[in-house]
Design a protein around this motif. Structure first.
Motif, PDB file in Angstrom:
ATOM      1  N   VAL A  47      -1.402 -14.996  11.747  1.00  0.00           N
ATOM      2  CA  VAL A  47      -1.610 -16.265  12.446  1.00  0.00           C
ATOM      3  C   VAL A  47      -0.285 -16.770  13.017  1.00  0.00           C
ATOM      4  O   VAL A  47      -0.217 -17.234  14.166  1.00  0.00           O
ATOM      5  CB  VAL A  47      -2.232 -17.312  11.502  1.00  0.00           C
ATOM      6  N   GLU A  48       0.772 -16.698  12.226  1.00  0.00           N
ATOM      7  CA  GLU A  48       2.090 -17.144  12.696  1.00  0.00           C
ATOM      8  C   GLU A  48       2.552 -16.317  13.893  1.00  0.00           C
ATOM      9  O   GLU A  48       3.096 -16.848  14.867  1.00  0.00           O
ATOM     10  CB  GLU A  48       3.109 -17.032  11.560  1.00  0.00           C
ATOM     11  N   ARG A  52       3.284 -17.344  17.992  1.00  0.00           N
ATOM     12  CA  ARG A  52       4.534 -17.027  18.687  1.00  0.00           C
ATOM     13  C   ARG A  52       4.329 -16.125  19.895  1.00  0.00           C
ATOM     14  O   ARG A  52       5.103 -16.193  20.862  1.00  0.00           O
ATOM     15  CB  ARG A  52       5.500 -16.362  17.711  1.00  0.00           C
ATOM     16  N   ALA A  53       3.307 -15.283  19.882  1.00  0.00           N
ATOM     17  CA  ALA A  53       3.062 -14.355  20.992  1.00  0.00           C
ATOM     18  C   ALA A  53       1.575 -13.999  20.998  1.00  0.00           C
ATOM     19  O   ALA A  53       1.188 -12.932  20.504  1.00  0.00           O
ATOM     20  CB  ALA A  53       3.921 -13.106  20.861  1.00  0.00           C
ATOM     21  N   ALA A 110      11.282 -10.361  19.636  1.00  0.00           N
ATOM     22  CA  ALA A 110      11.913 -10.171  20.946  1.00  0.00           C
ATOM     23  C   ALA A 110      11.250 -11.004  22.044  1.00  0.00           C
ATOM     24  O   ALA A 110      11.744 -11.040  23.168  1.00  0.00           O
ATOM     25  CB  ALA A 110      11.867  -8.690  21.326  1.00  0.00           C
ATOM     26  N   VAL A 111      10.148 -11.668  21.734  1.00  0.00           N
ATOM     27  CA  VAL A 111       9.453 -12.509  22.721  1.00  0.00           C
ATOM     28  C   VAL A 111      10.202 -13.836  22.860  1.00  0.00           C
ATOM     29  O   VAL A 111      10.336 -14.586  21.897  1.00  0.00           O
ATOM     30  CB  VAL A 111       7.989 -12.759  22.303  1.00  0.00           C
ATOM     31  N   GLY A 112      10.681 -14.115  24.057  1.00  0.00           N
ATOM     32  CA  GLY A 112      11.412 -15.353  24.302  1.00  0.00           C
ATOM     33  C   GLY A 112      10.491 -16.513  24.612  1.00  0.00           C
ATOM     34  O   GLY A 112       9.267 -16.367  24.717  1.00  0.00           O
ATOM     35  N   ARG A 113      11.084 -17.679  24.792  1.00  0.00           N
ATOM     36  CA  ARG A 113      10.291 -18.881  25.062  1.00  0.00           C
ATOM     37  C   ARG A 113       9.531 -18.780  26.375  1.00  0.00           C
ATOM     38  O   ARG A 113       8.385 -19.230  26.480  1.00  0.00           O
ATOM     39  CB  ARG A 113      11.209 -20.099  25.081  1.00  0.00           C
TER      40      ARG A 113
END
Length: 430
Positions: A47-48, A52-53, A110-113
């Motif tokens: 879930v977290e 985030r992605a 590695a996923v940015g905002r």
């Protein structure tokens, strides 16, 4: 300096074959390292990671669900073939087996905002366009993944049956019962986003694994170790191992369902390498056999290509407020033929420029070379295949006749691109 052997593998393969290969390749290993997450995941962590992605996470879950029937068929287990082989070998030799991959957590890290905002924007937009269909798709992916995981705790055989059944049912509903182009496009997007993120983070994962291996060797005094990993990691690992104080002694290059080969030291190939081949061996019969195999492979490739073409055009029309069903028959036919041609060209051009061979050529031991006896570049491979439709007429009679009566067995595309097809040496067939 610790010596490491890199055992490349294909995750879905006959585990008895992989076990024999690993046992021979890692005969002197003090420890076995596996490309597998160092820590397990639970529902809360998923879930977290979804927060985030969202698209990357859904793509991961979807890919896991779709590949499990292959694991069930070839591995007869939920784990990759090389992980099973390493564990069995570790038990037999009383040898430590250590997981060294951060895997999915590292991919999401590695996923940015910016990417996170785009992923959430796409997900919300898809839900607005088709709330019930897209919401049901997201729920079915999570449910299928959870059901498959839960069934493994019961029994491996039960897990195999459930995994195949779940994938078949879910796939049927998505692609045959759903009439929403948004849903089909959304599913395709999930796979592409996850594949792109995997590709973008493979270097990071290689560095993580090498750092863990170096730390384990320093802590326990290992001198000879072996890392089992997916084939895609082999090149990067071999190129950077020395930066972590590791010496690559040998690399195993796998072959699906068949025996692979061992090369000394790190393994790397580039287009500038001269291809080893036997120019005296006849190729015409082999080319026919390779063509039959490639046609069989092209059926699903073209099916996917035409589906993508329809999805791209259909979704674009729907977003513009139009109706895909309003297209004239000739427009639909042109769309299908154009998509099929692009998919066909992509298959031949990408494989021949990257490997010098297609699936069919690889199985029968053929390779495409240019005038310098090297694998063709992208432009050369494109020129070679752009005339393939002409060679096909009728039923490849044109291409076959030209190849029969030219000195080096070249069809029209070969003559234009200055390429030829030859029998590869045994060392160049992997």
């Amino acid at each position: 300096m610790p010596s490491v052997k890199l055992f490349g593998s294909i995750h879905a393969d006959r585990r008895s074959k992989v076990r024999r290969e690993l046992a021979s390749f890692a005969s002197d290993a003090d420890a076995l390292f596996v490309e597998y997450p160092t820590e397990p995941y639970d529902a809360r962590e998923y879930v977290e990671l979804f927060i985030r992605a969202p698209l990357v996470t859904l793509g991961f879950l979807l890919t896991a669900v779709m590949q499990r029937p292959f694991y069930a068929l070839f591995n007869r287990d939920a784990y990759p073939a090389e992980v099973l082989a390493a564990r069995r070998l570790g038990e037999e030799r009383d040898c430590p087996v250590v997981a060294v991959d951060e895997h999915y957590r590292g991919i999401v890290d590695a996923v940015g905002r910016g990417q996170r905002a785009i992923e959430w924007g796409i997900l919300v937009g898809a839900l607005v366009l088709a709330p019930f269909a897209v919401g049901g798709t997201v729920g079915s992916i999570a449910l299928a993944f959870s059901v498959s995981n839960a069934s493994y705790r019961v029994h491996r055989l039960f897990w195999g049956v459930v995994s195949v059944a779940v994938t078949a049912v879910v796939g049927w509903v998505w692609f045959f019962e759903s009439d929403s182009l948004v849903v089909s496009g959304f599913i395709l997007l999930l796979v592409l986003v996850f594949a792109w993120q995997m590709r973008a983070t493979i270097g990071r994962r290689n560095e993580f694994m090498l750092d863990r291996i170096a730390a384990e060797c320093a802590e326990h005094g290992y001198e000879n170790v072996c890392l089992t990993t997916g084939y895609a990691h082999v090149f990067g690992l071999g190129a950077t191992a020395s930066e972590y104080g590791l010496d690559v002694a040998a690399t195993y290059i796998p072959s699906w369902l068949r025996g692979g080969r061992t090369v000394e030291g790190a393994y790397g190939r580039n287009r500038d390498e001269t291809v080893a081949f036997d120019a005296d061996k006849p190729v015409f019969g082999r080319r026919i056999a390779a063509l039959v195999v490639d046609w069989m492979v092209l059926i699903p490739v073209i099916a996917v290509g035409t589906t993508v073409g329809i999805l791209v055009v259909g979704i674009s029309i729907e977003l513009a407020g139009g109706d895909f069903s309003s297209l004239a028959d000739w427009q639909v036919v042109a769309l299908l033929l154009g998509s099929a041609f692009l998919a066909d060209m992509a298959y031949w051009t990408i494989l021949e420029s990257r490997y010098g061979k297609t699936v069919g050529k690889r199985l029968v031991g053929l390779v495409v070379v240019d005038d310098d006896d090297r694998r063709p570049g992208v432009r050369t491979a494109l020129r070679r295949n752009i005339l393939r439709p002409v060679d096909w007429l009728p039923f490849y009679v044109v291409g076959g006749l030209v190849a029969l009566f030219t000195e080096r067995g070249q069809r029209l595309g070969d003559l234009v691109a200055n390429t030829r097809v030859v029998v590869a040496d045994a060392d160049d067939t992997a």
